[in-house]
Scaffold this motif. Structure first.
Motif, mmCIF file in Angstrom:
data_model
loop_
_atom_site.group_PDB
_atom_site.id
_atom_site.type_symbol
_atom_site.label_atom_id
_atom_site.label_comp_id
_atom_site.label_asym_id
_atom_site.label_seq_id
_atom_site.Cartn_x
_atom_site.Cartn_y
_atom_site.Cartn_z
ATOM 1 N N GLN A 90 -4.192 -2.565 1.436
ATOM 2 C CA GLN A 90 -3.204 -2.534 0.306
ATOM 3 C C GLN A 90 -2.143 -3.029 0.632
ATOM 4 O O GLN A 90 -0.955 -3.472 0.034
ATOM 5 N N HIS A 133 -10.930 2.529 -0.201
ATOM 6 C CA HIS A 133 -10.269 1.442 0.112
ATOM 7 C C HIS A 133 -10.970 0.859 1.451
ATOM 8 O O HIS A 133 -10.687 -0.631 1.387
ATOM 9 N N CYS A 163 -3.652 4.645 -8.551
ATOM 10 C CA CYS A 163 -3.634 3.896 -7.218
ATOM 11 C C CYS A 163 -2.575 3.066 -7.298
ATOM 12 O O CYS A 163 -1.944 2.179 -8.203
ATOM 13 N N LEU A 164 -1.934 2.938 -6.221
ATOM 14 C CA LEU A 164 -0.774 1.879 -6.016
ATOM 15 C C LEU A 164 -0.938 0.656 -6.315
ATOM 16 O O LEU A 164 -0.171 -0.390 -6.537
ATOM 17 N N HIS A 216 -10.267 8.766 -1.704
ATOM 18 C CA HIS A 216 -9.703 7.514 -2.434
ATOM 19 C C HIS A 216 -9.361 6.570 -1.286
ATOM 20 O O HIS A 216 -9.500 5.532 -1.600
#
Ligand code: ZN
Length: 219
Positions: A76, A175, A129-130, A171
């Protein structure tokens, strides 16, 4: 700035992470649509020297808190390493804490995490989610998982997580395998942040399932 770059070569992972950390503040968060979120990650095997790894984990923590979020995975911020951080102060009403098992989760760095379900139970709740800002959807996830990982100093972690911390662990680990929560979501539940705040803030998503027409596990 490419100050570390040698002539004609791609910057190494160390160079890229050094460059990312030069500002010292929260890192830019990559949004869905960037292939880095879909490629998966390399296991961490000392690619970053211990001091740089510590600085990188700290930058993930600062970025997660600033967002704010309860977890953040290296892809991310554009880094394809199997590293994530989690932390949840869980400032929620009692009814939400009870229904969702949203108990405080202290800060943890997860290096090379993987999980497996403990038992068949699943729980479905809205999550976001960011990397998908402005939206939430209902995801049915294992209620309890066994997490095997290392911490940022290389010490083995083998622990069972349940309730909301189990959801966060799943979560973030997803990722690292190139998955987004939307891959597992009930797409008919997809709701804007405003809709969730105005309509679907109940402790459980039963009313949303009824009104939007999606299935919850076990019914
Ligand atoms: Zn996410």
């Amino acid at each position: 700035m490419a100050t570390f770059r040698e002539h004609g070569s791609r910057p190494s992972l160390t160079e890229r992470v050094e460059e990312l950390l030069t500002t010292g503040g929260p890192l830019p968060i990559v949004a869905a649509g960037d292939p880095v979120l879909r490629r998966g990650t390399e296991p961490f095997d000392g690619q970053l020297a211990p001091a740089l790894l510590a600085r990188f984990v700290e930058a993930l923590r600062v970025t997660m808190r600033a967002a704010p979020g309860v977890g953040l995975a290296a892809p991310q911020v554009g880094v394809e390493l199997r590293i994530a951080v989690i932390e949840d102060p869980a400032p929620v009403p009692e009814a939400v804490r009870l229904a969702r098992g949203r108990v405080p989760q202290p800060f943890r760095a997860l290096v090379n995490p993987s999980y497996e379900p403990v038992g068949p139970a699943r729980a479905a709740f809205f999550e976001g989610c960011l990397s998908v800002p402005g939206w939430q959807a209902v995801v049915a996830r294992h209620t309890e998982v066994r997490l095997v990982a290392e911490d940022e100093r290389g010490r083995a972690v083998d622990e069972v997580f349940s309730g909301w911390p189990a959801r966060i662990v799943q979560h973030e680990t997803d990722h690292l395998d190139g998955m987004l929560y939307l891959d597992r979501a009930e797409l008919r539940s997809l709701s804007s942040g405003e809709a969730v705040a105005e309509r679907w803030a109940q402790p459980t998503p039963e009313a949303a399932a009824e009104a939007l027409g999606f299935e919850l596990p076990g019914r």
